[in-house]
Enzyme design. Structure first.
Site, short mmCIF file in Angstrom:
data_model
loop_
_atom_site.label_atom_id
_atom_site.label_comp_id
_atom_site.label_asym_id
_atom_site.label_seq_id
_atom_site.Cartn_x
_atom_site.Cartn_y
_atom_site.Cartn_z
N ARG A 100 14.87 -14.90 -4.13
CA ARG A 100 13.97 -15.98 -4.59
C ARG A 100 14.70 -17.39 -4.36
O ARG A 100 15.71 -17.35 -4.90
CB ARG A 100 13.40 -15.85 -6.03
N HIS A 127 5.32 -17.83 -0.38
CA HIS A 127 5.20 -16.85 -1.40
C HIS A 127 4.42 -15.80 -0.91
O HIS A 127 3.31 -15.31 -1.62
CB HIS A 127 4.66 -17.26 -2.78
N GLN A 130 3.09 -12.97 -3.72
CA GLN A 130 1.76 -13.06 -4.71
C GLN A 130 0.59 -13.05 -3.82
O GLN A 130 -0.42 -12.72 -4.23
CB GLN A 130 2.17 -14.72 -4.95
N ASP A 219 -2.57 -23.61 -8.76
CA ASP A 219 -1.43 -23.38 -8.94
C ASP A 219 -0.66 -24.68 -9.57
O ASP A 219 -1.33 -25.52 -9.84
CB ASP A 219 -0.43 -23.24 -7.63
N CYS A 259 -1.82 -18.04 -9.66
CA CYS A 259 -0.61 -17.19 -9.62
C CYS A 259 0.33 -16.99 -10.89
O CYS A 259 0.94 -16.16 -11.23
CB CYS A 259 0.52 -17.45 -8.48
N ARG A 287 0.84 -7.48 -8.80
CA ARG A 287 2.26 -7.96 -8.20
C ARG A 287 3.07 -6.46 -8.20
O ARG A 287 3.78 -6.40 -7.24
CB ARG A 287 2.77 -9.03 -9.02
N1 CP Z 1 3.57 -15.92 -9.90
C1 CP Z 1 5.00 -15.84 -9.81
O1 CP Z 1 5.53 -15.69 -8.92
O2 CP Z 1 5.28 -15.86 -11.24
P1 CP Z 1 7.08 -15.63 -11.47
O3 CP Z 1 7.50 -17.22 -11.06
O4 CP Z 1 7.14 -15.62 -13.18
O5 CP Z 1 7.94 -14.81 -10.84
N1 NVA Z 2 4.20 -23.11 -6.45
C1 NVA Z 2 5.14 -22.42 -7.56
C2 NVA Z 2 4.80 -21.08 -7.58
C3 NVA Z 2 5.34 -20.58 -8.86
C4 NVA Z 2 4.87 -19.15 -8.97
C5 NVA Z 2 6.55 -22.69 -7.64
O1 NVA Z 2 7.17 -22.73 -6.59
O2 NVA Z 2 7.17 -23.37 -8.72
#
Ligand code: CP
Ligand code: NVA
Length: 300
Positions: A100, A127, A130, A219, A259, A287
């Site tokens: 990540r 992502h 997700q 989101d 999400c 997930r």
């Molecule tokens: N939706 C999602 O990716 O959640 P987190 O940021 O908590 O991993």
């Molecule tokens: N768009 C958000 C998604 C979080 C799961 C971010 O990148 O923070």
């Protein structure tokens, strides 16, 4: 099938259907209490530059349920040593990398230099994990993806970009409703504009976007890394809040998805989050199953 899971665009419709069917089967096995350990003795390294609840827990629990183990690192890729060096260390020890990051290129570089599968656990651009879980959840609730109208209300961000990837694989109607200046505007957008199997629309008209939708999705307005824009975005995006009045424009049996994490009172009201239309926790649950399907497919 791709050796990595970095973008849904790297997968065919057939590949994605196979992942979704496997995710359903793994969910059934888990609920039935069946021990299924095709990754016995295998390990993943998890490199996280950003916070996480869902992604971290579901990968850690998921690899454990499959018989393997994870090691978690909070790190900034390329800071202590180069990404190619990190990749070529990790691939001597573990069987997969889950990353990540801010930079999407960092994940691509990991994949280039590591011989083991690399899984994108969110970058500033995409992502995919997700949206795979979202697709599983929509199939459970609607029985299909094809033919649905999916309204994504909010920022043209990494989440929407993975949806824009998915609409080139399945025949649904994808609409983004966002304030002017927050549209998706990159190579993912160009590709979706030309290759959507259903339709792909970006509008500033939130009512038109949500009208007769089967799925209303949102989101956060400021993603991780955009904290300094938070205040400005709060006022710009407020007309795009998902509230009961907006949901009333969607089909009677429309579902609400997010999400998560949700900023209640911002992109969505408490009322909608807690309504019977909200399937956000089914989505979060999946997930686990969707990512187990990715790991089984790439690592066994
Ligand atoms: N939706 C999602 O990716 O959640 P987190 O940021 O908590 O991993
Ligand atoms: N768009 C958000 C998604 C979080 C799961 C971010 O990148 O923070």
């Amino acid at each position: 099938m791709s050796a990595d899971f970095i973008s849904l665009n790297d997968y065919s419709q057939q590949d994605l259907l196979a992942l979704l069917d496997l995710a359903d089967d793994l969910k059934r096995k888990q609920k039935a209490g069946e021990l299924y350990q095709p990754l016995l003795g295998k390990t993943i390294a998890m490199l996280f530059e950003k916070p996480s609840l869902r992604t971290r827990v579901t990968f850690e629990v998921g690899i454990f349920q499959l018989g393997g183990q994870s090691t978690f690192m909070t790190t900034i890729l390329g800071e202590r040593e180069t990404v190619p060096d990190m990749a070529r260390n990790l691939d001597r020890w573990v069987d997969g990398i889950v990353a990540r990051t801010h930079s999407h290129d960092a994940v691509l570089e990991l994949a280039k230099y590591a011989s083991i599968p690399v899984i994108n656990a969110l970058t500033d651009e995409l992502h995919p994990c997700q949206v795979l879980a979202d697709a599983q959840t929509i199939r459970e609730h609607k029985g299909k993806l094809d033919g649905l109208k999916i309204a994504f209300v909010g920022d043209g961000n990494n989440m929407f970009a993975s949806w824009a990837n998915l609409v080139t694989k399945f025949s649904f109607d994808l609409v983004l409703a966002c304030p002017e200046g927050y549209e998706l505007n990159n190579a993912v957008h160009d590709y979706a504009s030309k290759n959507a199997l259903g339709s792909y629309t970006i509008t500033n008209d939130v009512q038109a976007a949500v009208k007769d939708a089967d799925v209303v999705y949102t989101d956060v307005w400021a993603s991780m890394g955009q904290e300094d824009e938070y205040k400005e975005r709060l006022s710009v995006f407020m007309p795009y809040q998902i509230n009961a009045d907006l949901m009333a424009l969607a089909k009677d049996d429309a579902v609400f998805m997010h999400c998560l994490p949700a900023h209640r009172g911002e992109e969505v009201t408490d009322e909608v989050m807690e309504s019977s239309q909200s399937i956000v926790f089914d989505e979060a649950e999946n997930r686990l199953h969707a990512q187990k399907a990715v790991m089984v497919t790439l690592m066994s």
